[in-house]
Scaffold this active site. Structure first.
Site, mmCIF file in Angstrom:
data_model
loop_
_atom_site.group_PDB
_atom_site.id
_atom_site.type_symbol
_atom_site.label_atom_id
_atom_site.label_comp_id
_atom_site.label_asym_id
_atom_site.label_seq_id
_atom_site.Cartn_x
_atom_site.Cartn_y
_atom_site.Cartn_z
ATOM 1 C CG ASP A 108 44.172 54.555 70.170
ATOM 2 O OD1 ASP A 108 44.047 53.508 69.511
ATOM 3 O OD2 ASP A 108 44.807 55.553 69.787
HETATM 4 N N1 URA Z 1 43.261 57.529 65.670
HETATM 5 C C1 URA Z 1 44.005 57.364 66.785
HETATM 6 O O1 URA Z 1 45.201 57.640 66.790
HETATM 7 N N2 URA Z 1 43.385 56.893 67.871
HETATM 8 C C2 URA Z 1 42.078 56.621 67.943
HETATM 9 O O2 URA Z 1 41.567 56.204 68.985
HETATM 10 C C3 URA Z 1 41.309 56.798 66.771
HETATM 11 C C4 URA Z 1 41.929 57.264 65.657
#
Ligand code: URA
Length: 248
Positions: A108
């Protein structure tokens, strides 16, 4: 060993990352490129990549594909282009930006840590395929302590807010239960954050520590990257053949 097919000289030179294809054509025509010490002036001439090629007298090394690890900082997108926000490719020098690199998996925008980038589409596909079962390890900090029983919920396979059932995962909470390591063998959208929510808390910080047994190099500051070593590539390929359950 299967011999490497010959390549057009301009393509070979562009594959070293030293020049773009059009810069390579120009440099060849200008007589700045030698193969085994002899200038070659035709960009379409074919050349064995095992031969010594020099640009302005300096040897250049052709590689078919690149495999990088990056310590992704928060605030950048793990995509190849975006009109509004910086992407992980913006953190690379221009000679690497033109090597067709893509992230092998997503983090993310606010997440940090290990991101693999490669120009090898087949490798990328195998890493991100839901069937790969490759294990990813995360370090997270949460706003409220993990409730008792969160480990069991992760172990059995959390059910997310929309009914999605996750594969069994591992949660190793710290003593104060405000941080944890999470091991997953799949990669659903916002999965770690949604699993934490399903267990009764909320992720405040997330960093990926390893993918398929390849750990983030602690020498890499946020935004830095390096090539994967041959050993790391081998480890990943080996782990791509193991099932997630077995590896967890
Ligand atoms: N899971 C998440 O919620 N965010 C990420 O960036 C990676 C795995």
């Amino acid at each position: 060993m299967i011999p490497m097919p010959e390549l057009r000289l301009d393509k070979l030179l562009a594959g070293t990352g030293a020049l773009s294809r059009s810069e390579a054509k120009k440099a060849i025509r200008e007589g700045r490129v030698c193969v085994e010490g002899t200038p070659v002036l035709d960009p379409s001439a074919h050349c064995d990549p095992a031969k010594t090629v020099t640009l302005d007298g300096t040897p250049v090394h052709w590689q078919e594909h690149l495999y990088l690890m990056m310590n992704k900082p928060g605030g950048v997108l793990s995509v190849t282009e975006d009109k509004h926000a910086p992407t992980v490719l913006d953190l690379l020098p221009p000679e690497l930006r033109r090597r067709n690199l893509s992230p092998a998996g997503r983090l993310d925008k606010d997440s940090e840590g290990l991101l693999l980038l490669t120009s090898d589409g087949d490798f990328c596909h195998r890493v991100i395929s839901p069937r790969s079962g490759i294990v990813k390890e995360y370090y997270i900090e949460v706003l409220h302590p993990f409730p008792a029983g969160a480990e069991e919920l992760f172990r059995r396979g959390a059910v997310l807010e929309d009914g999605t059932v996750c594969l069994p995962a591992r949660l190793e909470a710290s003593e104060d239960r405000l941080s944890a390591r999470v091991f997953l063998s799949e990669g659903k959208y916002h999965q770690v954050k949604r699993m934490a929510l399903a267990s009764g808390t909320r992720v405040a910080y997330l960093k990926r520590l390893s993918v398929g047994g390849v750990a983030l190099d602690p020498a890499l500051a946020p935004g830095q990257w390096r090539e994967l070593t041959a050993r790391e590539r081998l480890l990943l390929s080996d782990n791509l053949h193991k099932s997630g359950m077995e590896a967890l």
